[in-house]
Design an enzyme around this catalytic site. Structure first.
Site, PDB file in Angstrom:
ATOM      1  N   GLU A  60       0.821  -1.209   0.000  1.00 51.64           N
ATOM      2  CA  GLU A  60       0.000   0.000   0.000  1.00 51.64           C
ATOM      3  C   GLU A  60       0.859   1.265   0.000  1.00 51.64           C
ATOM      4  O   GLU A  60       0.588   2.211  -0.751  1.00 51.64           O
ATOM      5  CB  GLU A  60      -0.932  -0.001   1.214  1.00 51.64           C
ATOM      6  CG  GLU A  60      -1.669   1.301   1.473  1.00 51.64           C
ATOM      7  CD  GLU A  60      -2.646   1.694   0.371  1.00 51.64           C
ATOM      8  OE1 GLU A  60      -3.200   2.797   0.456  1.00 51.64           O
ATOM      9  OE2 GLU A  60      -2.848   0.899  -0.575  1.00 51.64           O
TER      10      GLU A  60
ATOM     11  N   HIS B 271     -20.439  -7.232 -17.082  1.00 57.50           N
ATOM     12  CA  HIS B 271     -19.067  -6.941 -17.513  1.00 57.50           C
ATOM     13  C   HIS B 271     -18.630  -7.897 -18.617  1.00 57.50           C
ATOM     14  O   HIS B 271     -18.027  -7.483 -19.611  1.00 57.50           O
ATOM     15  CB  HIS B 271     -18.117  -7.057 -16.316  1.00 57.50           C
ATOM     16  CG  HIS B 271     -16.670  -6.901 -16.675  1.00 57.50           C
ATOM     17  ND1 HIS B 271     -16.156  -5.737 -17.202  1.00 57.50           N
ATOM     18  CD2 HIS B 271     -15.619  -7.767 -16.573  1.00 57.50           C
ATOM     19  CE1 HIS B 271     -14.865  -5.892 -17.414  1.00 57.50           C
ATOM     20  NE2 HIS B 271     -14.510  -7.115 -17.056  1.00 57.50           N
TER      21      HIS B 271
END
Length: 387
Positions: free
Chosen positions: A101, A286
């Site tokens: 992160e 999708h």
């Protein structure tokens, strides 16, 4: 807090120092153009690494922002991270995830530094030349600066709002938008520094290519939003077979809960757990939108293929489209392997890059063709390629 921000700013400057050094020592005729294309490269890398961050469930590896437990890096927050990991071993906070992160944040901040450098150089040279050097027109660099600030804000909200799907998806779309703006600006720099004087089609023919390229980009935008919605809702394996879904062409689906935008991760707007049929709806839409993208973008590449100025970009679009279809199917059959999922995200970013280039080149060729048709310019006319 001020010390943490200062430490993170220094880290971002150090990370940005390497690409800035490459630009400074480059033999490119225009170091400013080099800076733009280096920013394109790093923004593409950031999008791919952002996908890796999301797919490894590292988005809350540091559950605060901009630092990590109030510190500038996981080294300084090591004790807090280890304590949280021991308390919740299967939770989002681990030492590895914290580093993933924070590396993502450092890279994003470094790109911000590059864009600030780009904007500063543009304004300086524009004022110095009294507006006579169009390659330094400051409008686009200034837009890029505000755009990257907006992207940073959504990056913060991604953490503070605990991976709320609509925020994470918007963050992805803004990243793709930043890449597209930088590629367009890079194309403009290329044409200003090394202009092309050849025309490959009449104005009506190139106008048709422009319309197709714009339609492909718009449809791709919708598909990327849907792909981000699949990823942020963890709906990748809602359908584990292909071309059917759960053995059916049209499975049971809950569109209402699946496409409610403002809700917590894994919850309905009312706070209940999201039903599996909602995840199925997200995945199914999708998947089928991908077919539309393949048909429209594939046809666009086929039409652009015959024009020498567009052939290389059209070929790249065709190759990436084929790779995207393969990686999308492989993600289902191989039960969501991380590498393939990251490559699928990288393919989406590459399609954004290539379709932006095609849109810019088609626009430029259209403008040249109009000048040639009006007699105001006499460019070389190149024959079209045979299919």
């Amino acid at each position: 807090m001020h010390l943490t921000l200062a430490q993170m700013a220094v880290t971002a400057l150090l990370v940005a120092l390497l690409p800035l050094s490459l630009v400074y020592t480059s033999s490119d005729a225009s170091k400013y153009r080099k800076l733009v294309w280096v920013s394109v490269f790093l923004t593409f890398d950031l999008i791919v690494f952002g996908a890796f961050t999301r797919l490894t469930d590292s988005g809350l590896g540091c559950p605060d922002w901009p630092g990590c437990y109030g510190a500038a890096n996981p080294f300084l927050a090591h004790a807090q991270i280890v304590a949280e990991e021991a308390l919740r071993p299967t939770g989002p906070v681990t030492v590895v995830k914290a580093w993933i992160e924070m590396i993502h944040r450092y890279l994003a901040m470094a790109i911000g530094v590059l864009i600030v450098a780009m904007m500063g150089q543009a304004w300086y040279q524009w004022r110095k030349s009294k507006g006579t050097r169009p390659e330094y027109a400051p409008g686009m660099p200034t837009l890029l600066f505000f755009f990257v600030c907006l992207q940073g804000a959504f990056g913060a909200w991604t953490v503070t709002l605990k991976l709320q799907p609509v925020i994470v998806t918007t963050h992805l779309l803004l990243g793709m938008g930043l890449l597209s703006l930088l590629v367009w600006y890079g194309g403009r720099q290329d044409q200003l520094i090394s202009p092309v004087r050849t025309v490959t089609a009449s104005p009506p023919a190139m106008r048709n290519i422009r319309l197709l390229a714009a339609a492909s980009a718009l449809i791709l935008l919708v598909q990327i939003a849907l792909g981000g919605w699949v990823s942020t809702n963890y709906a990748t394996l809602a359908c584990t077979d292909f071309p059917l879904c759960g053995g059916k062409l049209v499975p049971e689906m809950d569109f209402e809960h699946g496409f409610t935008l403002w809700r917590e991760l894994g919850k309905t707007a009312a706070g209940h757990y999201l039903p599996f049929s909602a995840l199925t709806a997200i995945h199914w839409v999708h998947r089928n939108m991908g077919l539309i993208v393949a048909l429209v973008a594939g046809y666009t590449a086929w039409r652009a293929w015959e024009h020498p100025a567009l052939h290389k970009t059209a070929r790249g679009i065709a190759i990436v489209l084929a790779a995207q279809i393969a990686s999308g199917i492989a993600t289902i059959y191989l039960s969501f392997p991380l590498t393939i999922a990251v490559l699928h995200n990288a393919g989406a970013a590459m399609l954004v890059l290539l379709l932006t280039m095609l849109n810019y080149k088609a626009k430029y060729q259209y403008d040249l063709a109009k000048k040639a048709a009006s007699g105001s310019a006499f460019p070389q006319i190149l024959p079209v390629r045979q299919r």
